[in-house]
Design an enzyme around this catalytic site. Structure first.
Site, mmCIF file in Angstrom:
data_model
loop_
_atom_site.group_PDB
_atom_site.id
_atom_site.type_symbol
_atom_site.label_atom_id
_atom_site.label_comp_id
_atom_site.label_asym_id
_atom_site.label_seq_id
_atom_site.Cartn_x
_atom_site.Cartn_y
_atom_site.Cartn_z
ATOM 1 N N ASP A 78 0.842 -1.197 0.000
ATOM 2 C CA ASP A 78 0.000 0.000 0.000
ATOM 3 C C ASP A 78 0.878 1.248 0.000
ATOM 4 O O ASP A 78 1.627 1.487 0.952
ATOM 5 C CB ASP A 78 -0.903 -0.016 1.239
ATOM 6 C CG ASP A 78 -2.003 1.028 1.192
ATOM 7 O OD1 ASP A 78 -2.026 1.830 0.248
ATOM 8 O OD2 ASP A 78 -2.846 1.041 2.103
ATOM 9 N N ASP A 79 0.805 2.019 -1.071
ATOM 10 C CA ASP A 79 1.567 3.275 -1.215
ATOM 11 C C ASP A 79 3.069 3.059 -1.407
ATOM 12 O O ASP A 79 3.863 3.971 -1.162
ATOM 13 C CB ASP A 79 1.354 4.205 -0.018
ATOM 14 C CG ASP A 79 -0.012 4.860 0.005
ATOM 15 O OD1 ASP A 79 -0.848 4.516 -0.857
ATOM 16 O OD2 ASP A 79 -0.263 5.708 0.881
ATOM 17 N N CYS A 88 -6.245 4.280 -3.480
ATOM 18 C CA CYS A 88 -6.535 2.938 -2.976
ATOM 19 C C CYS A 88 -7.763 2.248 -3.557
ATOM 20 O O CYS A 88 -7.658 1.189 -4.180
ATOM 21 C CB CYS A 88 -6.690 2.987 -1.458
ATOM 22 S SG CYS A 88 -5.246 3.594 -0.579
ATOM 23 N N ARG A 98 -7.811 -1.073 -6.173
ATOM 24 C CA ARG A 98 -8.127 -2.421 -5.701
ATOM 25 C C ARG A 98 -9.306 -3.014 -6.472
ATOM 26 O O ARG A 98 -9.357 -4.220 -6.729
ATOM 27 C CB ARG A 98 -8.395 -2.382 -4.194
ATOM 28 C CG ARG A 98 -7.129 -2.097 -3.421
ATOM 29 C CD ARG A 98 -7.350 -1.562 -2.012
ATOM 30 N NE ARG A 98 -6.111 -0.958 -1.574
ATOM 31 C CZ ARG A 98 -5.096 -1.637 -1.019
ATOM 32 N NH1 ARG A 98 -5.210 -2.930 -0.798
ATOM 33 N NH2 ARG A 98 -3.981 -1.017 -0.684
ATOM 34 N N LYS A 136 -5.690 -5.418 3.944
ATOM 35 C CA LYS A 136 -6.526 -4.263 3.620
ATOM 36 C C LYS A 136 -7.502 -4.605 2.503
ATOM 37 O O LYS A 136 -7.120 -5.140 1.468
ATOM 38 C CB LYS A 136 -5.633 -3.093 3.198
ATOM 39 C CG LYS A 136 -6.413 -1.851 2.782
ATOM 40 C CD LYS A 136 -5.489 -0.692 2.482
ATOM 41 C CE LYS A 136 -6.247 0.513 1.981
ATOM 42 N NZ LYS A 136 -5.385 1.685 1.749
ATOM 43 N N HIS A 174 1.554 2.546 3.840
ATOM 44 C CA HIS A 174 0.643 3.672 4.030
ATOM 45 C C HIS A 174 0.835 4.195 5.457
ATOM 46 O O HIS A 174 1.020 3.415 6.392
ATOM 47 C CB HIS A 174 -0.795 3.160 3.821
ATOM 48 C CG HIS A 174 -1.849 4.223 3.721
ATOM 49 N ND1 HIS A 174 -2.184 5.038 4.784
ATOM 50 C CD2 HIS A 174 -2.662 4.584 2.696
ATOM 51 C CE1 HIS A 174 -3.156 5.858 4.405
ATOM 52 N NE2 HIS A 174 -3.459 5.605 3.135
#
Length: 487
Positions: free
Chosen positions: A51-52, A91, A95, A148, A253
Site C-alpha cells: 500500500d503506497d 486505494c 483495488r 486491507k 501507508h
C-alpha cells in the site's frame, strides 16, 4: 570391388552417426520440453499487494538504502517488470481494478466526488461485479483475503460477499477512524506533523475476522507479522488443493508502525523499517511455499496499489526517476514495481513490455481454465505467453483515469496527457494538443515532444475515440456517505 565395399561400409557408418546425432537432438529437445513450465491445470495463486509503495522503494528497483533481499531474490529467480501499472492512483479504485480486471470507472468504483471509500461510506463494490476470487472459486479453489480491503466495510461488501472463503484484516486504510479532532485538509496535514501520528491509539481502526470485529484499535506494530502468520496458516490448511491467497498489506501507508524486530533498524528511518519488514514477510511466504513442496505449483506476484504519498515527506516513499506520486496520473502515481515468481515456470528475466494489475484477472483465470465473463467488458489481457515463454507482452495501451475522467493514455512507447493535475493540487490544466512523452527515452516525463510527432497524437486520438465510444460508466458508488448525502 574392394573400394565399393569400403564405400558401402563408410555410408553405413555415416548413416549410423547421423542417426545417433539425430537421436541426440530429439532427446535434447525432449529434455528441453521437460525443463519447461510444469504448472498443473489449476495452479495456486498468491497476490502480495503493498500500500503506497513507490516505484523506487525496493533495492532491486534502485533504492540505495532500503534493503529488500527477499524481493530482490524473488526478482532474480522470476520476472521483474519495469512498465507495470495499476488501475488508479489511489486505494479504492486501484483495488477494484485488480479484483475485477476492469477499469474502476466501469464498476462505479471511481468517483469525481470522493476518491476513496471512508468508514462512513454507504456503498462498496457492487454485487454484480465478478471478482477474481469468484472466478477461481467456481473452479474449486480455496480463497482467502488477508489485510486491507477498502472496497466497502459493510457486510454485503466485505471479502466474504465477494468470493473469499475467509477474511482477516483492516477493512480500509490504516489512517482512518482518526480520534484526534481536526478540520479540513490543513488540519489533517497539521496532525501528520504532530506526535499524535505516532500513537497507535490515534487510529481506532478495526481488525476483522470474516464479518466480526475482533480487535479495536488494531495493534499495528504487529499487523504485518500477523498477516504473514495468517497467510501461512491458510496455505498449510489448503496445501492439498488449489488455493488463491490475496495478501494486501496495510503498509507502508501512513501511519507507519513496525515490530520490535524491525523498528529502528533501517538507515531509511521508519519508512525503511516498514518496507524491510514487508520484504521479510515475502521471504517467509516464499520459504513456506518451498517447504510445502508447492513452489512449482504456485504463481506469486508482488506489486503495490499506487505510487508513494509524497506529501508525507520522509514518511512517504519514492517514485525513483518517475514524475510525481500517489494521486496523480503522472508515471509516479500509477507505475509500480512488479515481480512474478514460480520456479521452473516463470521464465526469468526483465520485462520491459506493458502490464497492469487488471491483467492478473485474465491471466490467472486462463491458467486455471476458467472462462472470462462474456456479459461485460474485461480490460485485462492474458500475460501467460510472456510469463511462461518470455514472449513480448500482448498489452499495447493503458488508460489513466482520475475519478471518472480520462486524463492520459499510453500507446506503445508514447504517453499523451490530455489533462494534468498534481496529486492533490486544485489546478487542472487541459492540453490541446496533448502533452506527449516517449517513455522509453524520457520515463521522467520532462520533455514534451507533441510538436514533433503529430502522427503519434493522431493514432492516440483514434484509440481514445474507440475506447470512449465503448465506455459505459457505472453508477458512482463512492459519493454517498452516512448523514452527508452525496457530499
Amino acid at each position: 570391388m574392394e573400394n565399393e565395399k569400403r564405400k558401402v561400409a563408410n555410408i553405413k557408418w555415416l548413416s549410423l552417426i547421423l542417426l545417433i546425432v539425430s537421436y541426440g537432438y530429439v532427446v535434447a529437445g525432449e529434455n528441453r520440453k521437460a525443463d519447461g513450465p510444469k504448472l498443473p491445470a489449476k495452479p495456486n495463486f498468491i497476490i502480495l499487494f503493498a500500500d503506497d509503495l513507490g516505484y523506487g522503494d525496493l533495492s532491486s528497483y534502485g533504492h540505495p538504502t532500503i534493503r529488500t533481499p527477499y524481493l530482490d531474490q524473488m526478482a532474480n529467480e522470476g520476472q521483474k517488470w519495469t512498465n507495470f501499472y495499476v488501475g488508479a492512483s489511489v486505494c479504492t479504485p486501484s483495488r477494484a481494478a485488480l479484483l475485477t480486471g476492469r477499469y474502476p470507472v466501469r464498476s462505479g468504483m471511481a468517483s469525481p466526488v470522493h476518491r476513496v471509500l471512508f468508514p462512513d461510506s454507504k456503498n462498496g463494490l457492487p454485487a454484480n461485479e465478478i471478482t477474481l476470487a469468484e472466478q477461481l472459486k467456481s473452479a474449486g479453489y480455496a480463497t482467502a483475503c488477508v489485510g486491507k480491503w477498502h472496497l466497502g466495510h459493510k457486510e454485503q461488501y466485505l471479502p466474504t460477499s465477494h468470493g473469499f472463503d475467509s477474511y482477516y484484516g483492516i477493512p480500509y486504510s490504516n489512517d482512518m477512524d482518526n480520534v484526534v479532532p481536526f478540520r479540513g485538509p490543513s488540519g489533517y496535514m497539521e496532525f501528520w506533523k504532530s506526535e499524535a501520528r505516532k500513537d497507535i491509539n490515534s487510529f481506532n481502526v478495526p481488525l476483522m475476522r470474516n464479518t466480526e470485529i475482533v480487535e479495536r484499535p488494531a495493534e499495528q506494530h504487529t499487523i504485518t507479522k500477523r498477516y504473514t502468520d495468517e497467510s501461512i496458516k491458510f496455505m498449510k490448511e489448503n496445501k492439498d488443493k488449489s488455493f488463491f491467497l490475496y495478501l494486501a498489506y496495510n503498509l507502508p501507508h501512513v501511519p507507519l508502525f513496525a515490530s520490535k524486530d524491525f523498528e529502528g533498524k533501517s538507515p531509511r528511518g521508519i519508512y525503511g523499517d516498514v518496507v524491510e519488514e514487508i520484504d521479510f514477510s515475502v521471504g517467509q511466504i516464499l520459504k513456506s511455499i518451498r517447504e510445502m513442496g508447492l513452489a512449482e505449483n504456485t504463481v506469486v506476484v508482488f506489486t503495490s496499489d499506487n505510487g508513494p504519498w509524497l506529501i508525507m515527506n520522509d514518511e512517504g516513499g519514492s517514485a525513483g526517476l518517475l514524475r510525481n506520486g500517489k494521486g496523480s496520473t503522472w508515471e509516479g502515481g500509477m507505475r509500480e514495481p512488479c515481480i512474478f515468481w514460480s520456479p521452473g515456470n516463470i521464465k526469468p528475466g526483465i520485462v520491459t513490455g506493458i502490464g497492469t494489475t487488471m491483467d492478473l484477472y485474465t491471466t490467472f483465470s486462463k491458467m486455471a481454465g476458467v472462462k472470462i465473463p462474456a456479459d461485460r467488458v474485461v480490460d485485462g489481457v492474458d500475460l501467460t505467453p510472456t510469463l511462461l515463454e518470455g514472449k513480448k507482452s500482448p498489452r499495447e495501451d493503458m488508460f489513466f483515469y482520475r475519478g471518472d475522467k480520462l486524463y492520459a493514455v499510453r500507446l506503445g512507447d508514447f504517453k499523451a496527457h490530455f489533462i494534468t493535475q498534481d496529486a492533490y493540487g486544485p489546478d487542472v490544466m487541459e492540453h490541446s494538443p496533448p502533452l506527449l512523452y516517449n517513455l522509453n527515452i524520457d520515463p521522467s516525463e520532462q520533455y514534451d515532444i507533441s510538436a514533433q510527432n503529430p502522427d503519434v497524437i493522431q493514432r492516440i486520438n483514434q484509440v481514445v475515440k474507440l475506447h470512449s465510444e465503448k465506455m459505459v460508466k457505472g453508477e458512482d458508488m463512492l459519493k454517498d456517505r452516512e448523514g452527508t448525502g452525496s457530499k
